[in-house]
Design a protein around this motif. Structure first.
Motif, PDB file in Angstrom:
ATOM      1  N   GLY A 321       0.764  -1.234   0.000  1.00  0.00           N
ATOM      2  CA  GLY A 321       0.000   0.000   0.000  1.00  0.00           C
ATOM      3  C   GLY A 321       0.791   1.279   0.000  1.00  0.00           C
ATOM      4  O   GLY A 321       0.210   2.361  -0.082  1.00  0.00           O
ATOM      5  N   VAL A 329      -0.998  -2.049   3.842  1.00  0.00           N
ATOM      6  CA  VAL A 329      -1.839  -2.593   2.770  1.00  0.00           C
ATOM      7  C   VAL A 329      -3.139  -1.796   2.733  1.00  0.00           C
ATOM      8  O   VAL A 329      -3.809  -1.652   3.767  1.00  0.00           O
ATOM      9  CB  VAL A 329      -2.146  -4.087   2.994  1.00  0.00           C
ATOM     10  N   ASN A 330      -3.478  -1.278   1.597  1.00  0.00           N
ATOM     11  CA  ASN A 330      -4.653  -0.416   1.468  1.00  0.00           C
ATOM     12  C   ASN A 330      -5.869  -1.170   0.932  1.00  0.00           C
ATOM     13  O   ASN A 330      -5.728  -2.164   0.211  1.00  0.00           O
ATOM     14  CB  ASN A 330      -4.340   0.752   0.536  1.00  0.00           C
ATOM     15  N   VAL A 332      -7.735  -1.290  -1.622  1.00  0.00           N
ATOM     16  CA  VAL A 332      -7.761  -0.753  -2.984  1.00  0.00           C
ATOM     17  C   VAL A 332      -9.014  -1.137  -3.756  1.00  0.00           C
ATOM     18  O   VAL A 332      -9.454  -0.394  -4.640  1.00  0.00           O
ATOM     19  CB  VAL A 332      -6.508  -1.185  -3.767  1.00  0.00           C
TER      20      VAL A 332
END
Length: 475
Positions: A321, A329-330, A332
């Motif tokens: 991310g 970690v996004n 998304v």
């Protein structure tokens, strides 16, 4: 034909132009390409719209043949050409920009020319031998752009609708599956982002499914408007240049070819300038887009953290991310779905404004309306698939965290309200906030309820549905 240059000459009102000898389009398509280098949205990118044009031209040929206006060879050639297009052939011969002036004339003529030249091939002639099958006199017989073009949009959009619905249903089914998987997990519900009352994580996901499912009926109803067409209206609705009975024969043929319950509009003058069906369908797509974005926002919030946020669920990790923050970690996938929703909402506004721009007996802004509609359906289908396969299917629950947050939440005092009263509940909630102690601890300390009573009231199954319990507090 100029064999040395491998070109052929075609002419129209404005003069003559060179056309590649093997091209299936003609001079008016060429002018449309030259005049409207506007967007990257080309007709060739919208196969269901091209199919709509093929349906429309085939039905017109059927009616004209029945009226004796086309020879057997011309009719069979046009029919075969339309069938070729419906089979996915020759879509690269539709290069015109979806956004164009002329109320769709360039698109209509692109279809006329391609169908005529494919028909000529079936008849044993070369492209451009229009004396045997003409784009104007035969393929476009008894038509104007002003009835053929909107009818093709209707056919293409109805086909697009039928293709879209399964994508939405599959997403709904994915949410239903998660609702069953998480049915036993108690969590805090929230209003205005503040702790509210307990619920199950399964109820959250069931809610996602339900609000989308509720839109399917509305979407079907909006799509049904596309089945009313103005074929036979020709230029402005009066039917000039068509013979008596043509409109009815054409619409009957269109219904038989597609298998859909297509009807002829009662007032062809009124409907020829009316684009309400596109406005209505885009309005419904906007409703779904708003709900898709709401769901995406909720998924991001529920998965936030993971340690310093709500952290009630885990979204599948799809990519690193950050270029600077290791381990980040996004979300998304929900992010991209919200962006799709914004685009569809913007397209709906464009369609509404273009619909308002109709003047007198025609709406010249139909091309941008068509582009927005077809694009939005494609975006919605892709968003549903992306959200389902890359996010929802892989969501897991942080069950221990959900339970821990419920137990330490002041919000569970609401579950005690029917038994100890609002005043006592308020006092307990205030003391819990001031001291940082738990609601259950304080209630037991003050002897208001027994542990057994609390266990009954705070049992998961009793907090997430209406119940009547035999509880007798000591207050």
């Amino acid at each position: 034909m100029n064999s040395e240059k491998n070109i052929r000459m075609e002419h129209d009102l404005l003069g003559a132009r060179e056309i590649p000898a093997d091209a299936l389009y003609g001079i008016q398509t060429l002018r449309g390409v030259e005049n409207f280098s506007i967007s990257k949205f080309k007709l060739s990118q919208y196969p269901l719209f091209i199919n709509g044009l093929a349906y429309t031209k085939w039905a017109a040929a059927e009616a004209n043949h029945q009226l004796g206006l086309l020879t057997d060879a011309q009719y069979e050639g046009i029919k075969a050409a339309c069938q070729d297009i419906l089979a996915g052939k020759y879509h690269d011969q539709f290069p015109v920009d979806m956004i164009q002036g002329g109320a769709g004339t360039s698109t209509n003529m692109n279809a006329n020319e391609v169908i005529a030249n494919i028909a000529l091939k079936h008849m044993g002639f070369k492209p451009g031998d229009y004396e045997h099958c003409s784009s104007h006199d035969h393929v476009n017989r008894s038509q104007s752009t002003n009835d053929a073009y909107p009818t093709a949009i209707h056919m293409g959009m109805y086909a697009s609708h039928l293709a879209l619905v399964p994508h939405i249903k599959e997403l709904i089914a994915a949410f239903r599956k998660k609702s069953e998987e998480f049915a036993h997990i108690v969590k805090m519900g929230r209003t205005q982002l503040e702790d509210a009352v307990p619920m199950t994580l399964g109820q959250t996901f069931s809610g996602f499914a339900s609000i989308l499912e509720a839109e399917l009926l509305h979407l079907d109803q909006a799509a049904a408007d596309f089945l009313e067409v103005n074929m036979g209206a020709t230029a402005i609705g009066t039917g000039i240049c068509s013979e008596p009975g043509y409109a009815e024969k054409c619409v009957k043929a269109l219904a038989e070819i597609t298998g859909w319950d297509i009807t002829l509009a009662k007032d062809l003058v009124g409907v020829t300038s009316d684009t309400s069906c596109m406005i209505g369908y885009m309005s419904e797509l906007k409703r779904i887009a708003v709900k898709m974005s709401k769901i995406s926002n909720d998924l991001r919030l529920l998965a936030s953290g993971p340690r310093c946020g709500l952290g009630e669920i885990n979204l599948p990790a799809r990519q690193p991310g950050s270029s600077i923050m290791p381990g980040k970690v996004n979300p998304v996938i929900p992010e991209v779905v919200s962006q799709v929703a914004f685009k569809i909402i913007g397209n709906e506004l464009c369609v509404t404004m273009a619909g308002e721009a109709a003047q007198m007996e025609l709406n010249a802004m139909e091309p941008v309306m068509a582009q927005c509609c077809f694009e939005s359906v494609d975006l919605m289908a892709n968003a549903c698939d992306t959200l389902r396969t890359l996010c929802v299917d892989g969501i897991t629950a942080n069950e221990d965290n959900c339970r821990r947050e419920v137990n330490r939440s002041i919000g569970i005092v609401t579950a005690l309200n029917p038994y100890i009263g609002y005043e006592h509940s308020t006092e307990i909630a205030k003391k819990a906030m001031e001291t940082g102690r738990g609601v259950v601890e304080l209630v037991l300390e003050e002897g208001i309820l027994t542990q057994e009573d609390l266990d009954t009231i705070l049992d998961a199954k009793n907090m997430v549905r209406p119940v009547k319990l035999d509880i007798h507090p000591k207050c």
